[in-house]
Motif scaffolding. Sequence first.
Motif, short mmCIF file in Angstrom:
data_model
loop_
_atom_site.label_atom_id
_atom_site.label_comp_id
_atom_site.label_asym_id
_atom_site.label_seq_id
_atom_site.Cartn_x
_atom_site.Cartn_y
_atom_site.Cartn_z
N SER A 236 0.83 -1.21 0.00
CA SER A 236 0.00 0.00 0.00
C SER A 236 0.86 1.25 0.00
CB SER A 236 -0.93 0.00 1.21
OG SER A 236 -0.18 -0.11 2.41
N GLY A 237 2.12 1.11 0.42
CA GLY A 237 3.03 2.24 0.42
C GLY A 237 3.65 2.51 -0.92
N GLY A 238 3.39 1.62 -1.88
CA GLY A 238 3.88 1.84 -3.24
C GLY A 238 5.12 1.07 -3.61
N SER A 239 5.67 0.32 -2.70
CA SER A 239 6.86 -0.45 -3.05
C SER A 239 6.46 -1.72 -3.79
CB SER A 239 7.67 -0.78 -1.80
OG SER A 239 6.94 -1.61 -0.93
N THR A 240 7.36 -2.17 -4.66
CA THR A 240 7.11 -3.39 -5.42
C THR A 240 8.31 -4.32 -5.30
OG1 THR A 240 7.98 -2.37 -7.43
CG2 THR A 240 5.61 -2.23 -7.08
N ASP A 241 8.05 -5.58 -5.56
CA ASP A 241 9.11 -6.58 -5.51
C ASP A 241 8.80 -7.67 -6.51
OD1 ASP A 241 10.59 -8.80 -3.02
OD2 ASP A 241 11.50 -7.69 -4.67
N TYR A 242 9.86 -8.26 -7.06
CA TYR A 242 9.70 -9.29 -8.08
C TYR A 242 10.64 -10.45 -7.80
CZ TYR A 242 7.61 -5.41 -10.70
OH TYR A 242 6.81 -4.37 -11.10
N ARG A 243 10.22 -11.64 -8.19
CA ARG A 243 11.18 -12.74 -8.13
C ARG A 243 12.20 -12.53 -9.24
NH1 ARG A 243 9.32 -16.94 -6.83
NH2 ARG A 243 11.04 -18.31 -7.38
N ASP A 244 13.41 -13.04 -9.02
CA ASP A 244 14.51 -12.75 -9.93
C ASP A 244 14.21 -13.15 -11.37
OD1 ASP A 244 17.24 -13.41 -7.57
OD2 ASP A 244 15.98 -11.65 -7.89
N SER A 245 13.53 -14.26 -11.55
CA SER A 245 13.33 -14.79 -12.90
C SER A 245 12.41 -13.95 -13.77
CB SER A 245 12.81 -16.22 -12.82
OG SER A 245 11.55 -16.26 -12.17
N VAL A 246 11.68 -13.01 -13.17
CA VAL A 246 10.76 -12.18 -13.97
C VAL A 246 11.18 -10.71 -14.00
CG1 VAL A 246 8.88 -13.76 -13.37
CG2 VAL A 246 9.12 -11.59 -12.14
N LYS A 247 12.21 -10.37 -13.26
CA LYS A 247 12.65 -8.98 -13.24
C LYS A 247 13.02 -8.52 -14.65
CE LYS A 247 14.30 -8.73 -8.47
NZ LYS A 247 15.48 -8.64 -7.57
N GLY A 248 12.55 -7.32 -14.99
CA GLY A 248 12.81 -6.78 -16.32
C GLY A 248 11.81 -7.24 -17.37
N ARG A 249 10.99 -8.23 -17.05
CA ARG A 249 9.98 -8.74 -17.99
C ARG A 249 8.56 -8.48 -17.51
NH1 ARG A 249 9.53 -14.04 -18.94
NH2 ARG A 249 10.31 -14.70 -16.90
N PHE A 250 8.33 -8.57 -16.21
CA PHE A 250 7.00 -8.40 -15.64
C PHE A 250 6.92 -7.08 -14.88
CE2 PHE A 250 5.77 -13.19 -15.07
CZ PHE A 250 6.11 -13.42 -16.39
#
Length: 115
Positions: free
Chosen positions: A53-67
Amino acid sequence: QVQLVESGGGLVEAGGSLRLSCAASGSIFSINFMGWYRQAPGKQRELVAGSTSGGSTDYRDSVKGRFTISRDNAKNTVYLQMNSLKPEDTAVYYCCAVRAGSQYWGQGTQVTVSS
């Protein structure tokens, strides 16, 4: 209670794109976290991308740059834009919301990437 309805899955060739949507309804006030998980056959469910809700995002390594995960607070909807899809991205994708310590799930949407 929070209800989540996903849409946007389907069949796409490798290298293609899909956008998943998850519309939240019910007690949506103070949802702390919304994200996308996926589960491939014979594998455990894994977190793909999350947004607080604070606006931060996180991605698993395998999708970073694609999703890319994004939220439209006016529509109570979270999106997952998936580009450069790979066959290993094939799975059932689930929307998840966390509110007041409780976790809610959508029904899942199938994403199949052909090689």
